[in-house]
Motif scaffolding. Structure first.
Motif, PDB file in Angstrom:
ATOM      1  N   ARG A 181       5.096 -14.675  -3.330  1.00 23.39           N
ATOM      2  CA  ARG A 181       5.133 -13.367  -3.987  1.00 23.39           C
ATOM      3  C   ARG A 181       3.762 -12.848  -4.416  1.00 23.39           C
ATOM      4  N   CYS A 182       2.782 -13.754  -4.505  1.00 19.47           N
ATOM      5  CA  CYS A 182       1.466 -13.329  -4.978  1.00 19.47           C
ATOM      6  C   CYS A 182       0.405 -13.323  -3.886  1.00 19.47           C
ATOM      7  N   ARG A 183       0.737 -13.777  -2.685  1.00 21.10           N
ATOM      8  CA  ARG A 183      -0.255 -13.881  -1.616  1.00 21.10           C
ATOM      9  C   ARG A 183      -0.095 -12.754  -0.594  1.00 21.10           C
ATOM     10  N   PRO A 184      -1.137 -11.974  -0.369  1.00 18.73           N
ATOM     11  CA  PRO A 184      -1.070 -10.940   0.672  1.00 18.73           C
ATOM     12  C   PRO A 184      -0.691 -11.517   2.037  1.00 18.73           C
ATOM     13  N   HIS A 185      -1.174 -12.731   2.332  1.00 16.55           N
ATOM     14  CA  HIS A 185      -0.863 -13.361   3.618  1.00 16.55           C
ATOM     15  C   HIS A 185       0.639 -13.549   3.788  1.00 16.55           C
ATOM     16  N   ALA A 186       1.315 -14.012   2.743  1.00 14.39           N
ATOM     17  CA  ALA A 186       2.761 -14.219   2.831  1.00 14.39           C
ATOM     18  C   ALA A 186       3.492 -12.891   2.999  1.00 14.39           C
ATOM     19  N   HIS A 187       2.988 -11.833   2.366  1.00 14.31           N
ATOM     20  CA  HIS A 187       3.592 -10.515   2.537  1.00 14.31           C
ATOM     21  C   HIS A 187       3.513 -10.088   4.009  1.00 14.31           C
ATOM     22  N   GLU A 188       2.370 -10.373   4.646  1.00 13.10           N
ATOM     23  CA  GLU A 188       2.200 -10.021   6.063  1.00 13.10           C
ATOM     24  C   GLU A 188       3.190 -10.793   6.936  1.00 13.10           C
ATOM     25  N   VAL A 189       3.378 -12.079   6.621  1.00 13.68           N
ATOM     26  CA  VAL A 189       4.311 -12.896   7.398  1.00 13.68           C
ATOM     27  C   VAL A 189       5.739 -12.365   7.236  1.00 13.68           C
ATOM     28  N   LEU A 190       6.119 -12.051   5.995  1.00  7.49           N
ATOM     29  CA  LEU A 190       7.454 -11.500   5.745  1.00  7.49           C
ATOM     30  C   LEU A 190       7.640 -10.179   6.489  1.00  7.49           C
ATOM     31  N   THR A 191       6.628  -9.322   6.440  1.00  7.76           N
ATOM     32  CA  THR A 191       6.709  -8.038   7.147  1.00  7.76           C
ATOM     33  C   THR A 191       6.903  -8.255   8.642  1.00  7.76           C
ATOM     34  N   GLY A 192       6.223  -9.258   9.198  1.00  6.19           N
ATOM     35  CA  GLY A 192       6.374  -9.572  10.620  1.00  6.19           C
ATOM     36  C   GLY A 192       7.793  -9.984  10.971  1.00  6.19           C
ATOM     37  N   VAL A 193       8.414 -10.793  10.116  1.00  3.14           N
ATOM     38  CA  VAL A 193       9.801 -11.219  10.356  1.00  3.14           C
ATOM     39  C   VAL A 193      10.731 -10.007  10.311  1.00  3.14           C
ATOM     40  N   LEU A 194      10.555  -9.142   9.316  1.00  3.35           N
ATOM     41  CA  LEU A 194      11.447  -7.983   9.159  1.00  3.35           C
ATOM     42  C   LEU A 194      11.306  -7.001  10.317  1.00  3.35           C
ATOM     43  N   ARG A 195      10.068  -6.814  10.795  1.00  7.46           N
ATOM     44  CA  ARG A 195       9.850  -5.874  11.902  1.00  7.46           C
ATOM     45  C   ARG A 195      10.550  -6.329  13.181  1.00  7.46           C
ATOM     46  N   ARG A 196      10.640  -7.625  13.380  1.00  5.41           N
ATOM     47  CA  ARG A 196      11.265  -8.145  14.594  1.00  5.41           C
ATOM     48  C   ARG A 196      12.781  -8.265  14.463  1.00  5.41           C
ATOM     49  N   PRO A 241      19.522 -13.396   1.408  1.00  8.44           N
ATOM     50  CA  PRO A 241      18.383 -14.012   0.702  1.00  8.44           C
ATOM     51  C   PRO A 241      17.043 -13.417   1.102  1.00  8.44           C
ATOM     52  N   LEU A 242      16.887 -13.101   2.413  1.00 10.05           N
ATOM     53  CA  LEU A 242      15.627 -12.519   2.868  1.00 10.05           C
ATOM     54  C   LEU A 242      15.487 -11.081   2.366  1.00 10.05           C
ATOM     55  N   ALA A 243      16.567 -10.338   2.378  1.00 14.23           N
ATOM     56  CA  ALA A 243      16.536  -8.965   1.872  1.00 14.23           C
ATOM     57  C   ALA A 243      16.189  -8.943   0.385  1.00 14.23           C
ATOM     58  N   GLU A 244      16.736  -9.900  -0.355  1.00 14.86           N
ATOM     59  CA  GLU A 244      16.430  -9.970  -1.793  1.00 14.86           C
ATOM     60  C   GLU A 244      14.965 -10.310  -2.014  1.00 14.86           C
ATOM     61  N   LEU A 245      14.428 -11.233  -1.199  1.00 17.26           N
ATOM     62  CA  LEU A 245      13.018 -11.591  -1.313  1.00 17.26           C
ATOM     63  C   LEU A 245      12.145 -10.388  -0.993  1.00 17.26           C
ATOM     64  N   ALA A 246      12.485  -9.654   0.067  1.00 16.39           N
ATOM     65  CA  ALA A 246      11.722  -8.464   0.417  1.00 16.39           C
ATOM     66  C   ALA A 246      11.756  -7.434  -0.706  1.00 16.39           C
ATOM     67  N   ASP A 247      12.903  -7.323  -1.341  1.00 24.34           N
ATOM     68  CA  ASP A 247      13.048  -6.388  -2.459  1.00 24.34           C
ATOM     69  C   ASP A 247      12.123  -6.761  -3.599  1.00 24.34           C
ATOM     70  N   HIS A 248      12.047  -8.044  -3.912  1.00 25.16           N
ATOM     71  CA  HIS A 248      11.174  -8.516  -4.987  1.00 25.16           C
ATOM     72  C   HIS A 248       9.700  -8.216  -4.668  1.00 25.16           C
ATOM     73  N   LEU A 249       9.347  -8.309  -3.381  1.00 28.17           N
ATOM     74  CA  LEU A 249       7.959  -8.115  -2.991  1.00 28.17           C
ATOM     75  C   LEU A 249       7.624  -6.662  -2.733  1.00 28.17           C
ATOM     76  N   GLY A 250       8.625  -5.786  -2.785  1.00 24.60           N
ATOM     77  CA  GLY A 250       8.394  -4.371  -2.511  1.00 24.60           C
ATOM     78  C   GLY A 250       8.132  -4.113  -1.047  1.00 24.60           C
ATOM     79  N   VAL A 251       8.648  -4.996  -0.155  1.00 24.55           N
ATOM     80  CA  VAL A 251       8.481  -4.817   1.289  1.00 24.55           C
ATOM     81  C   VAL A 251       9.722  -4.126   1.823  1.00 24.55           C
ATOM     82  N   ALA A 252       9.516  -3.042   2.562  1.00 26.36           N
ATOM     83  CA  ALA A 252      10.651  -2.250   3.065  1.00 26.36           C
ATOM     84  C   ALA A 252      11.439  -3.057   4.093  1.00 26.36           C
ATOM     85  N   VAL A 253      12.753  -3.056   3.950  1.00 25.17           N
ATOM     86  CA  VAL A 253      13.637  -3.747   4.880  1.00 25.17           C
ATOM     87  C   VAL A 253      13.978  -2.809   6.038  1.00 25.17           C
TER      88      VAL A 253
END
Length: 417
Positions: A382-397, A405-417
Motif C-alpha cells: 500500500r505504500c510502495r509505488p512499485h506495488a501500485h504499478e504491479v497491481l495496475t498491470g494485473v487489473l489492466r490485463r 479481495p483484489l478489488a478491495e485492495l485496489a479500492d484501498h490503494l485508490g487504483v481504478a478497477v
C-alpha cells in the motif's frame, strides 16, 4: 479512517503534523477551545471556507478531511506523505560536521545506549514492513545520531572517547542506511541515494569494512532504482571482490552475509541490463557463500542465506523475462525457511512472482499473490509505488470484474478497477 467523524480526521492530521492544538488554532485564526470542540465533535465543522483553510494548514487534500473515496486508507497502514518526506530531507541537510571544522559544535549529549535501542527498533520495524512508523521516527533519529557523532573533537580525545566516537559513527552509518532503505521503498530514490552515500563515508570513520559493504549495496540499490544498472553492477562486484572471504579468520558469518548480499545485488543489476551470463555467475557465487553460511541469518541486516538466494534468483529471472524459471523457483521453495523469513522479504518476493504470473497470463494466481503479500506486509503493497504499478498491470490485463479481495485492495490503494 474514512468512517471517522470529520473532527477526528482533523485531530489525526494535526497530530501527524506534530502541531499542538494551540499552534493549529493560531494558524487558522481560531481559539484553542474552538479546535478542541471541533475535534471532539461538540462543534460542527460545516463551512467549506473553513475546511479548505484547515486543509491548507495541514497540507492535505480537502478530500482527505471529507473522507473522499480516492483517499481510503485503513488506520493500520499510514503511509508517508510528502510533508513527512520533507522532514527527512531537512534532517539529511544537516551539515554540522562542516561547521565543526571552524568551531566546537554546540550539541546535546545523546545516550548511545538509548540511540542503539532506537536504531535496533527502527531496523526491526523496517524488516517487518512498518515503513510509515520508521519514516516518521527518522527525522529525530537522524538528528540524534548526527549529534552523537558530532559531539567529539578529534584533536582532544582520550582513548575512551575515541572508542565512543567510533561507536557513534557506527550508529550514524546505520541510521543513514535505514533512511536509504525506507526512502527507496517510498520511491524517493534521489534522497535514498544521498542517505546511502552518506552511510559509506561514515562507515569508513567507524572503521568497519562490512558496514561499508552493506552501505555500498544500498548505494547500488538507489542507482538501480534510478536506471543506473551498469554502475550499480560494477560497484557491487568491485566491493564484493574486496570482501570475498578466503579462509581462516576471514570466514565469519558476518563477512559471508555481506559478501553474499553484494553478489545478489550485483546479480539483480546484471539482470536489469540483460546480462544473463553475469547474473547467473553472481547467483552461483552467492549460492556458494550461502552454503558456507549454512542457513538464513540476519547479520548486518542482510537476511542472507540459501532462501534469500532463491528469492533473488526468481527476481532476476523476472527481469530477464524468464517467467517460467521465476515461477518454478518460487514453487520449489521450502515452505518452512521461507515462512521464517521476515515479512518484508516474503512480501517483496510475492510481488516479484506476481509479475511473472501476470506476464504469463495467469491473472488469478497473480491476484492471489498480491492479496497474500498485502496480508503479510500491508505497507509493502500500500505504500510502495512499485506495488501500485504491479497491481495496475494485473487489473489492466483482467477481463471483467476482478475477484473481491483484489478489488478491495485496489479500492484501498485508490487504483481504478
Amino acid at each position: 479512517m474514512d468512517e471517522l467523524p470529520i473532527g477526528r480526521r482533523v485531530a489525526y492530521w494535526r497530530a501527524r503534523r506534530r502541531m499542538s492544538q494551540q499552534l493549529f488554532a493560531d494558524q487558522i485564526g481560531k481559539s484553542k477551545s474552538w479546535v478542541d470542540k471541533v475535534e471532539r465533535g461538540v462543534r460542527r465543522l460545516d463551512k467549506f471556507s473553513v475546511l479548505y483553510e484547515i486543509a491548507d494548514v495541514l497540507k492535505v487534500d480537502p478530500q482527505v478531511l471529507f473522507g473522499g473515496e480516492s483517499h481510503r486508507q485503513p488506520d493500520s497502514v499510514n503511509c508517508v506523505d510528502q510533508v513527512e518526506v520533507e522532514e527527512i530531507r531537512a534532517a539529511l541537510e544537516n551539515y554540522d560536521q562542516v561547521v565543526a571544522f571552524f568551531e566546537p559544535p554546540l550539541v546535546e549529549q545523546v545516550s548511545l545506549d538509548e540511540l542503539r535501542k532506537a536504531i535496533s527498533h527502527a531496523w526491526a520495524s523496517f524488516q517487518h514492513a512498518k515503513y510509515g512508523m520508521v519514516a516518521r521516527s527518522l527525522p529525530k533519529l537522524l538528528r540524534d545520531a548526527q549529534s552523537a557523532d558530532a559531539a567529539y573533537d578529534d584533536s582532544a580525545m582520550t582513548a575512551t572517547e575515541r572508542g565512543t566516537r567510533i561507536n557513534a559513527a557506527h550508529l550514524l552509518a546505520q541510521t543513514y542506511q535505514i533512511a536509504a532503505s525506507v526512502l527507496r521503498k517510498l520511491g524517493e530514490h534521489e534522497l535514498g541515494w544521498l542517505a546511502a552515500d552518506r552511510a559509506i563515508g561514515v562507515s569508513h570513520r567507524a572503521g568497519d569494512p562490512l558496514l561499508a559493504g552493506v552501505a555500498t549495496f544500498r548505494v547500488a540499490n538507489a542507482m538501480l532504482a534510478l536506471g543506473r544498472a551498469r554502475p550499480a553492477l560494477d560497484l557491487n562486484v568491485q566491493v564484493a571482490h574486496r570482501l570475498a572471504p578466503a579462509s581462516g579468520a576471514e570466514v565469519t558469518p558476518q563477512r559471508l552475509s555481506v559478501y553474499g548480499m553484494l553478489l545478489l545485488q550485483g546479480a539483480m543489476a546484471a539482470a536489469r541490463v540483460g546480462d544473463l551470463a553475469t547474473s547467473r555467475d553472481l547467483l552461483r557465487a552467492a549460492d556458494e557463500a550461502a552454503e558456507r553460511l549454512g542457513r538464513d541469518a540476519n547479520h548486518y541486516w542482510t537476511v542472507f542465506g540459501p532462501t534469500n538466494v532463491a528469492l533473488h534468483r526468481a527476481a532476476a529471472a523476472v527481469d530477464l523475462g524468464e517467467h517460467g524459471i521465476a515461477i518454478s523457483t518460487h514453487e520449489s521453495l521450502d515452505p518452512e525457511p521461507f515462512g521464517a523469513l521476515l515479512p518484508e522479504r516474503r512480501a517483496h518476493h510475492l510481488v516479484d512472482v506476481c509479475r511473472a504470473y501476470t506476464q504469463l497470463g495467469d491473472l488469478d494466481k497473480a491476484a492471489e499473490l498480491l492479496v497474500e503479500a498485502d496480508r503479510l506486509a500491508p505497507s509493502e503493497i500500500r505504500c510502495r509505488p512499485h506495488a501500485h504499478e504491479v497491481l495496475t498491470g494485473v487489473l489492466r490485463r483482467s477481463h471483467g470484474t476482478p475477484a473481491a479481495p483484489l478489488a478491495e485492495l485496489a479500492d484501498h490503494l485508490g487504483v481504478a478497477v
